[in-house]
Design an enzyme around this catalytic site. Structure first.
Site, PDB file in Angstrom:
ATOM      1  N   GLU A  78       0.844  -1.222   0.000  1.00 21.99           N
ATOM      2  CA  GLU A  78       0.000   0.000   0.000  1.00 21.99           C
ATOM      3  C   GLU A  78       0.861   1.246   0.000  1.00 21.99           C
ATOM      4  O   GLU A  78       1.877   1.308   0.706  1.00 21.99           O
ATOM      5  CB  GLU A  78      -0.886  -0.032   1.246  1.00 21.99           C
ATOM      6  CG  GLU A  78      -2.200   0.681   1.061  1.00 21.99           C
ATOM      7  CD  GLU A  78      -3.072   0.016  -0.007  1.00 21.99           C
ATOM      8  OE1 GLU A  78      -3.132   0.548  -1.126  1.00 21.99           O
ATOM      9  OE2 GLU A  78      -3.670  -1.031   0.293  1.00 21.99           O
ATOM     10  N   GLY A 122     -13.943   1.629  -2.474  1.00 19.30           N
ATOM     11  CA  GLY A 122     -12.524   1.305  -2.600  1.00 19.30           C
ATOM     12  C   GLY A 122     -12.294  -0.029  -3.291  1.00 19.30           C
ATOM     13  O   GLY A 122     -11.200  -0.580  -3.241  1.00 19.30           O
ATOM     14  N   ASP A 129      -5.408  -0.979 -10.774  1.00 18.95           N
ATOM     15  CA  ASP A 129      -6.817  -1.376 -10.783  1.00 18.95           C
ATOM     16  C   ASP A 129      -7.212  -1.980 -12.123  1.00 18.95           C
ATOM     17  O   ASP A 129      -7.881  -3.009 -12.187  1.00 18.95           O
ATOM     18  CB  ASP A 129      -7.711  -0.161 -10.504  1.00 18.95           C
ATOM     19  CG  ASP A 129      -7.425   0.458  -9.155  1.00 18.95           C
ATOM     20  OD1 ASP A 129      -6.615  -0.108  -8.403  1.00 18.95           O
ATOM     21  OD2 ASP A 129      -8.019   1.515  -8.860  1.00 18.95           O
ATOM     22  N   ASP A 142       3.001   2.209  -4.887  1.00 21.71           N
ATOM     23  CA  ASP A 142       2.979   2.195  -6.365  1.00 21.71           C
ATOM     24  C   ASP A 142       3.760   3.387  -6.910  1.00 21.71           C
ATOM     25  O   ASP A 142       4.504   3.264  -7.870  1.00 21.71           O
ATOM     26  CB  ASP A 142       1.539   2.161  -6.904  1.00 21.71           C
ATOM     27  CG  ASP A 142       0.638   3.244  -6.325  1.00 21.71           C
ATOM     28  OD1 ASP A 142       0.976   3.811  -5.255  1.00 21.71           O
ATOM     29  OD2 ASP A 142      -0.406   3.519  -6.943  1.00 21.71           O
ATOM     30  N   GLY A 155     -17.785   3.232  -4.963  1.00 23.63           N
ATOM     31  CA  GLY A 155     -17.144   4.116  -4.003  1.00 23.63           C
ATOM     32  C   GLY A 155     -16.724   3.457  -2.709  1.00 23.63           C
ATOM     33  O   GLY A 155     -16.531   4.127  -1.700  1.00 23.63           O
ATOM     34  N   SER A 176     -12.882  -0.420  -6.524  1.00 22.29           N
ATOM     35  CA  SER A 176     -12.620  -0.044  -7.916  1.00 22.29           C
ATOM     36  C   SER A 176     -13.752  -0.399  -8.882  1.00 22.29           C
ATOM     37  O   SER A 176     -13.537  -1.064  -9.894  1.00 22.29           O
ATOM     38  CB  SER A 176     -11.286  -0.621  -8.393  1.00 22.29           C
ATOM     39  OG  SER A 176     -10.726   0.278  -9.320  1.00 22.29           O
ATOM     40  N   SER A 177     -14.927   0.070  -8.552  1.00 22.69           N
ATOM     41  CA  SER A 177     -16.030  -0.058  -9.513  1.00 22.69           C
ATOM     42  C   SER A 177     -15.706   0.737 -10.774  1.00 22.69           C
ATOM     43  O   SER A 177     -16.175   0.403 -11.861  1.00 22.69           O
ATOM     44  CB  SER A 177     -17.336   0.440  -8.896  1.00 22.69           C
ATOM     45  OG  SER A 177     -17.316   1.842  -8.714  1.00 22.69           O
TER      46      SER A 177
HETATM   47  P1  ADP Z   1     -14.451   3.104  -6.722  1.00 19.73           P
HETATM   48  O1  ADP Z   1     -13.716   2.922  -8.005  1.00 19.73           O
HETATM   49  O2  ADP Z   1     -13.601   2.876  -5.519  1.00 19.73           O
HETATM   50  O3  ADP Z   1     -15.725   2.334  -6.639  1.00 19.73           O
HETATM   51  P2  ADP Z   1     -14.651   5.750  -7.771  1.00 19.73           P
HETATM   52  O4  ADP Z   1     -15.089   7.049  -7.198  1.00 19.73           O
HETATM   53  O5  ADP Z   1     -13.306   5.676  -8.383  1.00 19.73           O
HETATM   54  O6  ADP Z   1     -14.859   4.651  -6.634  1.00 19.73           O
HETATM   55  O7  ADP Z   1     -15.678   5.302  -8.914  1.00 19.73           O
HETATM   56  C1  ADP Z   1     -17.064   5.327  -8.653  1.00 19.73           C
HETATM   57  C2  ADP Z   1     -17.756   6.032  -9.807  1.00 19.73           C
HETATM   58  O8  ADP Z   1     -17.725   5.198 -10.981  1.00 19.73           O
HETATM   59  C3  ADP Z   1     -19.236   6.252  -9.540  1.00 19.73           C
HETATM   60  O9  ADP Z   1     -19.447   7.455  -8.835  1.00 19.73           O
HETATM   61  C4  ADP Z   1     -19.794   6.329 -10.957  1.00 19.73           C
HETATM   62  O10 ADP Z   1     -19.562   7.607 -11.524  1.00 19.73           O
HETATM   63  C5  ADP Z   1     -18.926   5.327 -11.706  1.00 19.73           C
HETATM   64  N1  ADP Z   1     -19.564   3.999 -11.752  1.00 19.73           N
HETATM   65  C6  ADP Z   1     -19.045   2.820 -11.330  1.00 19.73           C
HETATM   66  N2  ADP Z   1     -19.903   1.796 -11.542  1.00 19.73           N
HETATM   67  C7  ADP Z   1     -21.013   2.337 -12.125  1.00 19.73           C
HETATM   68  C8  ADP Z   1     -22.261   1.810 -12.588  1.00 19.73           C
HETATM   69  N3  ADP Z   1     -22.562   0.520 -12.474  1.00 19.73           N
HETATM   70  N4  ADP Z   1     -23.145   2.677 -13.126  1.00 19.73           N
HETATM   71  C9  ADP Z   1     -22.857   3.997 -13.243  1.00 19.73           C
HETATM   72  N5  ADP Z   1     -21.709   4.537 -12.813  1.00 19.73           N
HETATM   73  C10 ADP Z   1     -20.776   3.733 -12.271  1.00 19.73           C
HETATM   74 MG    MG Z   2     -12.024   4.096  -8.620  1.00 21.54          MG
END
Ligand code: ADP
Ligand code: MG
Length: 387
Positions: free
Chosen positions: A31, A124, A172, A34, A122, A126-127
């Site tokens: 952690e 963490g 990620d 990188d 959101g 990495s959506s």
């Molecule tokens: P994390 O990557 O840790 O989840 P981020 O802030 O980097 O948090 O990314 C989250 C953002 O990605 C959301 O606020 C949205 O804008 C976008 N996002 C991710 N998945 C989706 C989804 N299934 N539908 C719409 N937006 C998404």
């Molecule tokens: Mg992210």
């Protein structure tokens, strides 16, 4: 899969031509190193983001997300310039933009794009990378672009850095694209080379509990920049190209040249790099007790030397350990976000309950829990049988 297919028909009145998915991720250890050319050891979680796409006759790009039902977006190729604002469509559009930047316009045309994301947003996990990588893999297949997985990692990272405007590293996207079930991937942040490391905890009746503290302390932005600056300061004073070039022994020999704070920041980086290597050895030997100890040491270093933890993360880690976890640590940038705990599967209910109770007693927000085994990376799922 059925859901997204039907929703696609309902939304666009046509069938998707390609459906692809990509997972979220957790970094097991490594952690805040990188940016010091270190190693990271992430694995893919079970939750994926799925995308369905069909081509259109015109040059319109229409995007919808099942997680943002009232918030669709439409644009066209001429308008594809980095967007300001917060709209979620920046992530998939950024991938189109980065692909076009690399490959030119020849292949592209209007598209219908539908997203169904099961990676918690959101937390963490990495959506954002899951979303970008699912789109990249789908387009690579649909337009037969012939991009390798490392190519797609660079393209999706560029989408997030330049188009969305988030200065993330390449971890990620790399893990979302290249992960394999039962493995973590050691990624060398200096040259982006990867090595698959077995991380098959299911037969040992172990699992990774992910605890989203739901805390987001305002230090996040400034704190991150300050930590990076400390590492750069140490590098400058010691006359090396990055902290990767410094061993723990060298740090203690040369450390008198650094002020106390800079020394502690550098100490985290060099000891964390050593812990990643030790974790790889432990995983190869299936020594999960040792792995747990390394997770604990990582947390202590992030808390005491790098000072990026917070009361919520410490409480989650300490409670998990008190309830029998083999090891636990905060993950991600810090000042909130998630922690992980390596636990015996049978202990999961009691550990979750103990953490939830401790959070209530401390008047913290209720934590969210996820669990996961190391899972597969991105793939095309329709047409079936394609990777
Ligand atoms: P994390 O990557 O840790 O989840 P981020 O802030 O980097 O948090 O990314 C989250 C953002 O990605 C959301 O606020 C949205 O804008 C976008 N996002 C991710 N998945 C989706 C989804 N299934 N539908 C719409 N937006 C998404
Ligand atoms: Mg992210």
């Amino acid at each position: 899969m059925i859901d997204i297919w039907q929703e696609f028909l309902r939304t666009f009145h046509t069938q998707p031509e390609v459906v692809a998915q990509a997972p979220g991720r957790v970094n097991l250890i490594g952690e805040h190193i990188d940016y010091s050319d270190g190693f990271v050891l992430p694995f893919a979680i079970h939750d994926v983001t799925t995308v369905a796409i069909s081509r259109r006759e015109d040059s319109t790009i229409t995007l919808a997300s099942m997680q943002r039902p009232k918030d669709g977006f439409s644009t066209n190729y001429e308008m594809l310039v980095p967007l300001t604002g917060e709209h979620w469509a920046r992530y998939p559009l950024g991938v189109l933009w980065a692909l076009r930047e690399k490959l030119g316009t020849r292949n592209f045309q209007g598209l219908n794009i539908l997203i169904d994301g099961k990676v918690p947003l959101g937390a963490g996990l990495s959506s954002s990378a899951a979303l970008e990588c699912s789109v990249a893999v789908a387009l690579n297949h649909l337009f037969q672009l012939g991009q390798s997985l490392p190519d797609l990692a660079r393209i999706t990272q560029r989408a997030e850095n330049i188009y969305v405007g988030v200065p993330c590293g390449i971890m990620d996207q790399s893990i979302s694209l290249m992960a394999e079930a039962g493995c973590a991937i050691m990624l060398d942040c200096r040259d982006l080379s990867t090595e698959k490391i077995p991380f098959d905890i299911a037969p040992e009746h172990l699992e990774l509990l992910i605890i989203d503290t739901q805390a987001h302390h305002s230090l996040v932005d400034g704190g991150y920049a300050e930590r990076r600056a400390s590492c750069e300061k140490a590098v400058g004073i010691l006359g090396i190209s990055s902290l990767r070039d410094l061993s723990v022994a060298n740090l203690y020999e040369e450390g008198h040249r650094l002020d106390d704070l800079t020394f502690r920041r550098a100490k985290h980086a060099v000891t964390e790099m050593k812990r990643v290597m030790a974790a790889v050895v432990a995983l190869k030997a299936r020594n999960f007790t040792e792995l747990g100890l390394l997770l604990n040491q990582s947390h202590a270093s992030l808390r005491d030397d790098y000072t990026v933890s917070c009361p919520e993360l410490d409480l989650a880690v300490d409670t998990a350990l008190a309830m029998g976890a083999l090891g636990a640590r905060m993950v991600g940038g810090g000042f909130g976000g998630s922690a992980i705990a390596l636990i015996h599967r049978a202990d999961a209910p009691k550990i979750r309950e103990a953490i939830a109770t401790a959070f209530t007693e401390a008047h913290f927000k209720s934590p969210r829990f996820f669990n996961s085994l190391p899972s597969d990376g991105a793939k095309v799922i329709e047409p079936a049988g394609l990777k």
